[in-house]
Scaffold this motif. Sequence first.
Motif, PDB file in Angstrom:
ATOM      1  N   SER A   1      -9.912  -4.812 -17.441  1.00  0.00           N
ATOM      2  CA  SER A   1      -9.607  -3.583 -17.563  1.00  0.00           C
ATOM      3  C   SER A   1     -10.121  -2.582 -16.404  1.00  0.00           C
ATOM      4  O   SER A   1     -10.461  -1.366 -16.653  1.00  0.00           O
ATOM      5  CB  SER A   1     -10.069  -2.926 -18.941  1.00  0.00           C
ATOM      6  N   PHE A   2     -10.728  -3.267 -15.352  1.00  0.00           N
ATOM      7  CA  PHE A   2     -11.452  -2.435 -14.303  1.00  0.00           C
ATOM      8  C   PHE A   2     -10.551  -1.147 -13.802  1.00  0.00           C
ATOM      9  O   PHE A   2     -11.218  -0.186 -13.975  1.00  0.00           O
ATOM     10  CB  PHE A   2     -11.784  -3.238 -13.157  1.00  0.00           C
ATOM     11  N   ILE A   3      -9.484  -1.434 -13.251  1.00  0.00           N
ATOM     12  CA  ILE A   3      -8.474  -0.589 -12.878  1.00  0.00           C
ATOM     13  C   ILE A   3      -8.132   0.668 -13.860  1.00  0.00           C
ATOM     14  O   ILE A   3      -8.198   1.587 -13.534  1.00  0.00           O
ATOM     15  CB  ILE A   3      -7.220  -1.186 -12.310  1.00  0.00           C
TER      16      ILE A   3
ATOM     17  N   THR B   1      -3.447  -2.853  -2.712  1.00  0.00           N
ATOM     18  CA  THR B   1      -4.554  -2.557  -1.984  1.00  0.00           C
ATOM     19  C   THR B   1      -4.739  -1.349  -2.185  1.00  0.00           C
ATOM     20  O   THR B   1      -3.994  -0.364  -2.638  1.00  0.00           O
ATOM     21  CB  THR B   1      -4.312  -2.604  -0.469  1.00  0.00           C
ATOM     22  N   ASN B   2      -5.963  -0.618  -2.000  1.00  0.00           N
ATOM     23  CA  ASN B   2      -6.438   0.921  -2.494  1.00  0.00           C
ATOM     24  C   ASN B   2      -5.902   1.311  -3.810  1.00  0.00           C
ATOM     25  O   ASN B   2      -5.308   2.257  -3.779  1.00  0.00           O
ATOM     26  CB  ASN B   2      -5.768   1.598  -1.424  1.00  0.00           C
TER      27      ASN B   2
ATOM     28  N   ASP C   1       0.786  -1.026  -0.046  1.00  0.00           N
ATOM     29  CA  ASP C   1       0.034  -0.086   0.129  1.00  0.00           C
ATOM     30  C   ASP C   1       0.999   1.200   0.066  1.00  0.00           C
ATOM     31  O   ASP C   1       0.474   2.361   0.589  1.00  0.00           O
ATOM     32  CB  ASP C   1      -0.874  -0.096   1.266  1.00  0.00           C
ATOM     33  N   THR C   2       1.969   1.204  -0.549  1.00  0.00           N
ATOM     34  CA  THR C   2       2.940   2.338  -0.661  1.00  0.00           C
ATOM     35  C   THR C   2       2.911   2.990  -2.111  1.00  0.00           C
ATOM     36  O   THR C   2       2.981   2.179  -3.060  1.00  0.00           O
ATOM     37  CB  THR C   2       4.533   1.920  -0.299  1.00  0.00           C
ATOM     38  N   ILE C   3       2.937   4.158  -2.238  1.00  0.00           N
ATOM     39  CA  ILE C   3       3.206   4.860  -3.307  1.00  0.00           C
ATOM     40  C   ILE C   3       4.593   5.470  -3.547  1.00  0.00           C
ATOM     41  O   ILE C   3       5.464   5.480  -2.602  1.00  0.00           O
ATOM     42  CB  ILE C   3       2.303   5.954  -3.661  1.00  0.00           C
TER      43      ILE C   3
END
Length: 438
Positions: free
Chosen positions: A239-241, A206-207, A174-176
């Motif tokens: 292709s949802f994301i 996640t997220n 969960d890191t950007i």
Amino acid sequence: MEILSPSQWLQSISAGDEILLVNPPVSEVRYAWLKWNQPSDLLLLSNKLKEVLGCKVELLDFMLPDENGRVPNKDYNLKHINGINYKTRLYGTPLDKITKNLDKMSSVWKPNHIVITSLTSYWYEPIIRIIPLFRTYFPEIKISLIGAFPTIETEEAKKIGADIIVNDFFDFTDTIQDFSIYSQETTKLLNDNKELSFGGIKYTQTNTINNIQKQINSLLESKIKNIVIFEHDIFNEDSFILNELLDYIEYNNININIHGLCGIDPSKAKGDIYQKMIRNGFRSFFLEYDATNNELNLDSYKKAYYDLVKFNPIKKIASGNLAGFLMIGTPDDELESMFRHSFNILETCGSLIPKPYTPVPGTVEYKKAINDLGLDKISPHLFPFAEINGISRTDYKDFYQHAAFLNEKRNGSAFNFFDDSHTSISLRKSLSKKVGIL
């Protein structure tokens, strides 16, 4: 020397530690993607070290391109394989320039820990050269080695002089990425004030949607509008994301340029997704190789051609911005198929990009290649399965020349259409048939 897992390594870090992250030089036969090199793992680690552990972090990026997308390079050494010589080049900021920048840095900031990454298991030779340099400037410093090389080739990594070997990949669930590190004064000093020209965003585990939005907003805050999605499959989850990302861009009227350099599997492009991508910022489409049992899946390439070229009412794709990768150098290569596929891809995409193959780490193929050739000779550009698959190294060199000819580029001497090479014979035969696929 210590061998630590990523969690053990993070536990060894203290708040207030002064950490210098290093993206090292690369030695390779050819490196076509210099403009798009970005140390994603270091940018992710920087975020975690700053936000979670409270460290002071700076970055020395040997591979940071200048404003024209160029990275310095020079002749490095020769690789000799079965009578064929491959000339390698060393890519990255020269050491004499780095030493001057380290001199400047030392007067304002001194790290107590250096972390060097490695993108592949076989790009390790330049790391051997830079560790002594850091020891000279910071004799008491602790040096950690992370990334693919120590993870996959831990025993080899023990030999090159680092203090800590991290033997697995970090969990960045969960890191950007910390794109802002490039605007820090010390990092700018180390990198000759070169600015980040693009941002490579990633899907987090996640997220995902929220984190993609954060990455785009972070880049826009830094006035960076060129973006690459660094994913193996941008069409995953039907292709949802990607659709959520495109809807976010459209709803907020965001003006960005997305360069589709990887992860565009034409077999998974459904409905009007290509035109939706064009409408919301995609400027280039580099299609992954789509073949089954050495037969190109022509229907998926035809769809790309129809949607992006022939029946595209939205925005014309600039020359060279629609291209198709062609996987070569595999254990199952067939020379006739390679040439046939090259013409098919050129006809639908307009540009052809040979994509050489190297075995997946840990597989039987990988272990055999290392046993037969050595770790320093399994780069895809050295064709570790040449000859074993019945195709000579000379044929592969010839095929690169063939691809260069088809793309109307010249590497060295001009292509001879009338010689007796396999390339020229195949090209003449193909053109004499005058058979199209569209």
